[in-house]
Design a protein around this motif. Structure first.
Motif, mmCIF file in Angstrom:
data_model
loop_
_atom_site.group_PDB
_atom_site.id
_atom_site.type_symbol
_atom_site.label_atom_id
_atom_site.label_comp_id
_atom_site.label_asym_id
_atom_site.label_seq_id
_atom_site.Cartn_x
_atom_site.Cartn_y
_atom_site.Cartn_z
ATOM 1 N N THR A 13 3.606 7.881 5.452
ATOM 2 C CA THR A 13 2.950 7.196 4.332
ATOM 3 C C THR A 13 1.673 6.469 4.746
ATOM 4 O OG1 THR A 13 4.282 5.191 4.628
ATOM 5 C CG2 THR A 13 5.149 6.877 3.108
ATOM 6 N N ARG A 15 -1.352 7.474 5.551
ATOM 7 C CA ARG A 15 -2.583 7.913 4.878
ATOM 8 C C ARG A 15 -2.662 7.357 3.453
ATOM 9 N NH1 ARG A 15 -6.042 12.759 5.822
ATOM 10 N NH2 ARG A 15 -4.803 12.791 7.702
ATOM 11 N N SER A 16 -1.558 7.349 2.750
ATOM 12 C CA SER A 16 -1.575 6.867 1.361
ATOM 13 C C SER A 16 -1.787 5.353 1.283
ATOM 14 C CB SER A 16 -0.287 7.254 0.638
ATOM 15 O OG SER A 16 0.826 6.560 1.179
ATOM 16 N N GLY A 18 -3.861 3.806 3.307
ATOM 17 C CA GLY A 18 -5.251 3.580 3.672
ATOM 18 C C GLY A 18 -5.416 3.033 5.071
ATOM 19 N N PRO A 19 -6.658 2.973 5.531
ATOM 20 C CA PRO A 19 -6.909 2.492 6.896
ATOM 21 C C PRO A 19 -6.616 1.002 7.023
ATOM 22 C CG PRO A 19 -8.978 2.913 5.761
ATOM 23 C CD PRO A 19 -7.882 3.371 4.845
ATOM 24 N N ARG A 62 -2.990 3.405 11.646
ATOM 25 C CA ARG A 62 -3.932 3.313 10.534
ATOM 26 C C ARG A 62 -5.313 2.824 10.956
ATOM 27 N NH1 ARG A 62 -1.218 -0.456 6.958
ATOM 28 N NH2 ARG A 62 -3.086 -0.260 5.702
#
Length: 181
Positions: A13, A15-16, A18-19, A62
């Protein structure tokens, strides 16, 4: 769901979500499961450390640090940790691990992992020190070098009194351990 499944969920999860932005908080939600408890029917003290690891790995992933580490044959390494338990996390209770990189000095970064109950109360706090070891060059990489490669233009804030006490205590205990004792 044992810690490996929780780690896999965080990776899948990432990527979903975010960084990770330096100075902000990473949040991962959990529930205290039967595999997490001790004889007091609350979250086992060792599980706090494992879930703090998941929060730390989430930040490393991330932020791009894990990819950079693989490319350069660097190894993120824990230096030490300190934990304090304020409230128990009972079986089936929902909570979040709120992780952040707070500051750094030289090659040592200070991380913080707050265990926050579903009502907003802090149940525990784990403070960590870590570094990135450059395997080919046999040295710890200064944190400002890592951030520069990652594209961060940030300056560390001064450590708080609690962070200074933690770093001093960690250095003293490390010296005792190196002497064998």
């Amino acid at each position: 769901m044992y810690v490996w499944a929780r780690l896999l969920r965080a990776v899948l999860t990432a990527r979903s979500r975010g960084p990770y932005v330096m100075g902000e908080e990473g949040r991962l939600g959990f529930r205290c499961l039967p595999t997490d408890i001790d004889t007091n029917v609350h979250l086992n003290n060792a599980r706090y450390m494992m879930l703090a690891d998941v929060g730390r790995i989430d930040i490393f992933l991330r932020s791009g640090l894990l990819k950079l580490a693989r490319q350069n044959r660097w190894a993120p390494m824990m230096g030490g940790m300190q934990s304090v338990f304020v409230r128990e996390i009972r079986l089936w209770r929902r909570f979040e691990v709120v992780s952040s990189i707070d500051t750094w000095h030289g090659a040592q970064v200070i991380g913080r992992h707050r265990f926050v109950l579903d009502n907003g109360e802090t149940a525990a706090l784990v403070m960590t020190t870590a570094g990135i070891y450059d395997l080919p060059n046999r040295r710890f990489v200064p944190i400002h070098e890592i951030f520069a490669v990652l594209g961060y233009d940030v300056t560390p804030r001064s450590p708080t009194e609690a962070e200074r006490i933690f770093m001093d205590s960690h250095a003293s205990l490390r010296a005792v351990a190196r002497r064998g004792g």
